[in-house]
Design an enzyme around this catalytic site. Structure first.
Site, PDB file in Angstrom:
ATOM      1  N   GLU A 195      34.805  45.775  37.994  1.00  0.00           N
ATOM      2  CA  GLU A 195      34.777  46.629  36.580  1.00  0.00           C
ATOM      3  C   GLU A 195      33.499  47.441  36.504  1.00  0.00           C
ATOM      4  O   GLU A 195      33.294  48.581  36.040  1.00  0.00           O
ATOM      5  CB  GLU A 195      34.599  45.592  35.524  1.00  0.00           C
ATOM      6  CG  GLU A 195      35.372  45.922  33.948  1.00  0.00           C
ATOM      7  CD  GLU A 195      35.310  44.862  33.124  1.00  0.00           C
ATOM      8  OE1 GLU A 195      36.622  44.396  32.861  1.00  0.00           O
ATOM      9  OE2 GLU A 195      34.470  44.307  32.826  1.00  0.00           O
ATOM     10  N   HIS A 205      45.177  29.573  56.464  1.00  0.00           N
ATOM     11  CA  HIS A 205      46.866  29.368  56.676  1.00  0.00           C
ATOM     12  C   HIS A 205      47.556  29.809  55.809  1.00  0.00           C
ATOM     13  O   HIS A 205      48.836  29.535  55.822  1.00  0.00           O
ATOM     14  CB  HIS A 205      46.860  27.823  56.662  1.00  0.00           C
ATOM     15  CG  HIS A 205      45.600  27.028  57.644  1.00  0.00           C
ATOM     16  ND1 HIS A 205      46.258  26.254  58.621  1.00  0.00           N
ATOM     17  CD2 HIS A 205      44.512  26.761  57.535  1.00  0.00           C
ATOM     18  CE1 HIS A 205      45.406  25.785  59.339  1.00  0.00           C
ATOM     19  NE2 HIS A 205      44.408  25.856  58.666  1.00  0.00           N
ATOM     20  N   LYS A 243      45.203  47.961  26.328  1.00  0.00           N
ATOM     21  CA  LYS A 243      45.175  47.273  25.199  1.00  0.00           C
ATOM     22  C   LYS A 243      46.008  48.194  24.041  1.00  0.00           C
ATOM     23  O   LYS A 243      46.835  47.502  23.100  1.00  0.00           O
ATOM     24  CB  LYS A 243      43.788  47.294  24.572  1.00  0.00           C
ATOM     25  CG  LYS A 243      42.802  46.234  25.301  1.00  0.00           C
ATOM     26  CD  LYS A 243      41.421  46.178  24.607  1.00  0.00           C
ATOM     27  CE  LYS A 243      40.647  45.332  25.588  1.00  0.00           C
ATOM     28  NZ  LYS A 243      39.306  45.535  24.933  1.00  0.00           N
TER      29      LYS A 243
HETATM   30  O1  PA5 Z   1      32.535  42.764  30.880  1.00  0.00           O
HETATM   31  C1  PA5 Z   1      33.014  43.022  30.139  1.00  0.00           C
HETATM   32  O2  PA5 Z   1      32.407  43.870  29.189  1.00  0.00           O
HETATM   33  C2  PA5 Z   1      34.555  42.433  29.531  1.00  0.00           C
HETATM   34  O3  PA5 Z   1      34.827  41.683  30.513  1.00  0.00           O
HETATM   35  C3  PA5 Z   1      34.354  41.652  28.211  1.00  0.00           C
HETATM   36  O4  PA5 Z   1      33.439  40.743  28.529  1.00  0.00           O
HETATM   37  C4  PA5 Z   1      35.653  41.227  27.820  1.00  0.00           C
HETATM   38  O5  PA5 Z   1      36.650  42.084  27.428  1.00  0.00           O
HETATM   39  C5  PA5 Z   1      35.708  40.247  26.509  1.00  0.00           C
HETATM   40  O6  PA5 Z   1      35.135  41.250  25.481  1.00  0.00           O
HETATM   41  P1  PA5 Z   1      34.293  40.659  24.257  1.00  0.00           P
HETATM   42  O7  PA5 Z   1      33.149  39.869  24.500  1.00  0.00           O
HETATM   43  O8  PA5 Z   1      34.058  41.709  23.456  1.00  0.00           O
HETATM   44  O9  PA5 Z   1      35.343  39.873  23.496  1.00  0.00           O
END
Ligand code: PA5
Length: 436
Positions: A278, A299, A413
């Site tokens: 990310e 394996h 989303k």
């Molecule tokens: O690293 C990130 O920002 C994301 O993975 C968020 O943690 C994830 O989308 C969850 O978001 P939130 O904590 O706002 O529910």
């Protein structure tokens, strides 16, 4: 301390030739001059954390342990992976003592998962730690609503005292609910993104509930921070790991496989995949982070790694001292043909599998980096996670990438909301329906 051994991936000369580029990225990170610099609250967090909240986390964990058999941690992405990774790494494979069970929800929309979880909890004493920085994420919001219904059915007016909300200090639907219903709350700092938040209340409350010594975990992160900031390049493992990745990427090694020979580290790999994937995977660049557990996956995926498309390198999480060991004994009859191993420790067999595999894969064109960890304990795991975050920040700035945003996550989303008929998404909903 982590040791980076890159002798089977590149030469020292290659790495040292990159020194100035690596140090430039280090400066951008530590002087906070790069893109996303309003999300650097994690960098000095091991010294700048909220001491009052830290003490409150320990107190809440004790209360949860006393009154619950199960803690349900509700969150997704960075709001659950850190806690899950640390807890899995530090708990026994087959726990003998009867401690609180930590289960996770809100990280999937599976109706079967949720249905079976609710059934499982019906006759159990449980509490809920709902975690969402934005306070508006759909997956945890749905899970929380369902769990809250069960809590209210079981505990009536006392349900709210079993709910702990970790969220923004002022914004979001979860904050509104928490204020209105009087849940105990913990803060996700404004300047810490989800995947960098494992050592804030986001990770610490569930981790403390699981019985992990969070002081030791924090000490590990603190020492990793000092080492990453202070050690010269020649001894600075976080910088060297970032440099190695960059060099391999420039040689068209576009996939990094994090390998572990200890299955309990597989969620460390899941957390690491989010961290690097990310942070780095945007603007059409970035290494694809994958993970395997050996020798299990030798394996299944070993064939591809040895001889498939030559796009990957391996980074092995090598544990120098296993928590437990066994010596193999000689059998009266050698029907299974493994008497040649008599007198050897099982860890030695695992080590030989590791070295043999690394060399075979190197021969097959898969460069190999070893990240050596002294042992799997709270201190070393705390060290490792901070080390990786720092390295990731440097790696991203070497590519001129903002490590702290995730614009691509929004696309799914929007489509999901449109298809579910969320107000405000009607037009997109119509367009999408025509494509189905
Ligand atoms: O690293 C990130 O920002 C994301 O993975 C968020 O943690 C994830 O989308 C969850 O978001 P939130 O904590 O706002 O529910």
């Amino acid at each position: 301390m982590i040791k980076v051994n890159y002798q089977n991936a590149l030469s020292q000369e290659e790495l040292f030739n990159k020194k100035s580029a690596i140090l430039e990225a280090y400066e951008v990170l530590t002087k906070k001059t790069g893109a996303g610099n309003d999300f650097l609250g994690w960098l000095r967090y091991p010294v700048e954390y909220d001491k009052e909240e830290y003490a409150r986390i320990k107190k809440a964990a004790k209360k949860i342990q006393e009154e619950s058999e199960v803690l349900v941690v509700v969150g997704i992405g960075g709001s659950y992976l850190g806690a899950k990774a640390v807890i899995e790494a530090l708990k026994d494979y087959f726990p003998l003592n009867k401690s609180i069970e930590i289960v996770f929800a809100g990280h999937t929309l599976s109706s079967t998962y949720m249905h079976q979880l609710l059934k499982y909890l019906e006759n159990k004493e449980f509490s809920v730690n709902v975690i969402s920085k934005s306070g508006t994420t759909t997956e945890p919001a749905i899970a929380f609503r369902l769990l809250k219904e069960l809590l209210e059915k079981k505990y009536g007016e006392k349900a709210n005292s079993r709910i702990y909300a970790t969220t923004d200090k002022a914004k979001g639907a979860l904050r509104v609910q928490a204020n209105e219903l009087g849940y105990e709350t913990f803060i996700v700092p404004d300047d810490v993104g989800g995947r960098y938040s494992w050592f804030t209340a986001v990770g610490l409350l569930p981790i403390a509930c699981a019985g992990v010594d969070i002081d030791l975990l924090f000490k590990g992160a603190f020492d990793a921070m000092n080492d990453a900031y202070q050690l010269p390049f020649e001894e600075n493992m976080a910088l060297q790991y970032a440099g190695c990745r960059n060099i391999l990427y420039n040689k068209e090694k576009f996939i990094e496989i994090l390998v572990s020979y200890e299955p309990k580290l597989s969620f460390i790999s899941e957390w690491w995949k989010q961290l690097f994937g990310e942070s780095e995977g945007k603007d059409g660049v970035g290494i694809f982070p994958a993970s395997l557990v050996y020798s299990t996956d030798l394996h299944s995926m070993g064939q591809y790694v040895q001889e498939g498309k030559r796009l990957m390198f391996e980074t092995v999480l090598k544990v120098n001292n296993p928590e437990e060991d066994l010596v193999l004994r000689e059998a009266a009859s050698d029907l299974d043909g493994i008497n040649y191993l008599a007198g050897k420790k099982l860890s030695e067999v695992n080590d030989k599998a590791m070295v043999g595999t690394a060399l075979a894969h190197v021969d097959g064109g898969v460069p190999n980096i070893m990240l050596e960890l002294e042992q799997v304990d709270a201190y070393n795991i705390g060290y490792l996670l901070y080390f990786m975050m720092f390295s990731c920040g440097v790696a991203c700035y070497m590519q001129h990438i903002n490590p702290f945003n995730q614009p691509g996550v929004e696309s799914y989303k929007k489509n999901m909301f449109a298809l579910l008929g969320k107000p405000g998404f009607e037009e997109l909903g119509e367009t999408l329906k025509k494509r189905l």
